[in-house]
Design a protein around this motif. Structure first.
Motif, PDB file in Angstrom:
ATOM      1  N   LYS A   1     -32.450  14.745  -9.328  1.00 39.55           N
ATOM      2  CA  LYS A   1     -33.163  14.997 -10.561  1.00 39.55           C
ATOM      3  C   LYS A   1     -34.124  13.773 -11.265  1.00 39.55           C
ATOM      4  O   LYS A   1     -34.535  13.696 -12.247  1.00 39.55           O
TER       5      LYS A   1
ATOM      6  N   SER B   1     -33.098  17.486 -16.972  1.00 38.60           N
ATOM      7  CA  SER B   1     -33.373  18.253 -15.688  1.00 38.60           C
ATOM      8  C   SER B   1     -32.345  18.719 -14.741  1.00 38.60           C
ATOM      9  O   SER B   1     -32.654  19.865 -14.297  1.00 38.60           O
ATOM     10  N   TYR B   2     -31.069  18.079 -14.692  1.00 36.03           N
ATOM     11  CA  TYR B   2     -30.171  18.537 -13.866  1.00 36.03           C
ATOM     12  C   TYR B   2     -29.592  19.887 -14.404  1.00 36.03           C
ATOM     13  O   TYR B   2     -29.090  20.789 -13.720  1.00 36.03           O
TER      14      TYR B   2
END
Ligand code: A3P
Length: 291
Positions: A48, A137-138
């Motif tokens: 990410k 994001s992960y």
């Protein structure tokens, strides 16, 4: 709550999602005995961090600014995902790929394949991103995990804790990034930051091209930068989806710097500063946390 994390294998000390292979010992051997070629290019990162982005830039540099709707996983295969994948259409025989091979990996510096011969080293482009945006994001990527059925469920509160504790794929962010940061002055390593690309894409496209010994015209540099902007890549979103029926690609979500601010409570931020940021202090590695 009864939240559960993603399921992993321990492959050479690295948490590798168990949906990548059903034979972790074979994958470990594949990585250890991987023969690099001097003209291989690896794009490596912690998940990410802008991997897909840098991969597309590299691919276009190698293809005179062409745009391909072929899935990126075939144009630029992901080593630990595809080497020993149990689904046949996801399995890539790296030995059979023509040179120059463009390879994605999230491996740590010490586990990434390299030549034993000092004069025969291939190139590694590492991209790092501020860990607060990486964590967010992960977490959003877990929506995709759910579709793949990797065992994960849970809210941000749970995921952020796993991230800080290194109980996620490819382990601790800080160890990963620092392992590569120590090599940043190697002539065959280019260390990039997501936030720098965000600030000035054309000069980073040029930096990448120079590193790859490619002489590109200004016109081509600018066109690649335009085509690899978030908007540009969205136009060819099909290339970054696993299944064509997917509505959007899990690799193109927001593409901003500073999105973490709407996810971090003051308590989480404090814990993050203490347990993640503290570990990179004094190393010279710094990040922008806002655009
Ligand atoms: P967000 O989830 O914050 O939007 P990776 O490819 O390593 O999995 O990283 C994915 C992240 O990079 C996602 O972050 C994605 O939106 C972002 N990204 C992908 N292409 C981008 C681009 N052209 N410009 C900016 N960000 C991009």
């Amino acid at each position: 709550g009864e939240w559960t994390s993603e399921k992993y294998w321990n492959v050479l000390g690295v948490n590798i999602p168990d949906i990548f292979t059903n034979d972790p010992a074979l994958l470990a051997d594949y990585i250890v005995y991987f023969d690099t070629r001097a003209d291989d290019v690896f794009v490596v990162s912690y998940p990410k961090s802008g991997t897909t982005w840098v991969q597309e830039i590299v691919w276009q540099i190698y293809n005179e600014g062409a745009i391909s709707s072929e899935k990126q996983i075939y144009r630029f295969p992901f080593l630990e995902d595809t080497a020993c994948n149990m689904s046949e259409h996801m399995q890539i025989d790296f030995k059979a790929l023509p040179s120059p091979r463009l390879i994605k990996s999230h491996l740590t510096y010490s586990t990434t394949p390299r030549s034993a011969n000092k004069d025969d080293q291939c190139k590694y482009i590492y991209v790092a991103r501020n860990p607060k945006d990486v964590a967010v994001s992960y977490f959003h990527f877990t929506e995709h995990w759910k579709k793949e059925g990797n065992g994960y469920n849970g809210p941000w509160e749970f995921f952020s804790k796993l991230f800080i504790e290194g109980n996620v794929g490819w382990n601790f962010w800080n160890d990963h990034v620092l392992g590569w940061w120590k090599q940043k002055d190697d002539p065959n390593v280019l260390f990039l930051k997501y936030e720098d690309l965000h600030k000035d894409l054309p000069s980073n496209v040029r930096r990448i091209a120079n590193f790859l010994n490619k002489t590109l015209s200004d016109e081509l540099i600018n066109r690649i930068a335009e085509q690899c902007s978030f908007k540009g890549m969205k136009k060819n979103e099909i290339s970054y989806k696993f299944e064509s029926e997917e509505k959007t690609s899990p690799y193109l979500r927001k593409g901003v710097v500073g999105g973490w601010k709407s996810y971090f409570t003051p308590e989480l931020n404090e814990r993050f500063e203490k347990e993640v940021m503290e570990k990179i202090k004094g190393t010279g590695l710094e990040f922008d946390f806002e655009a």
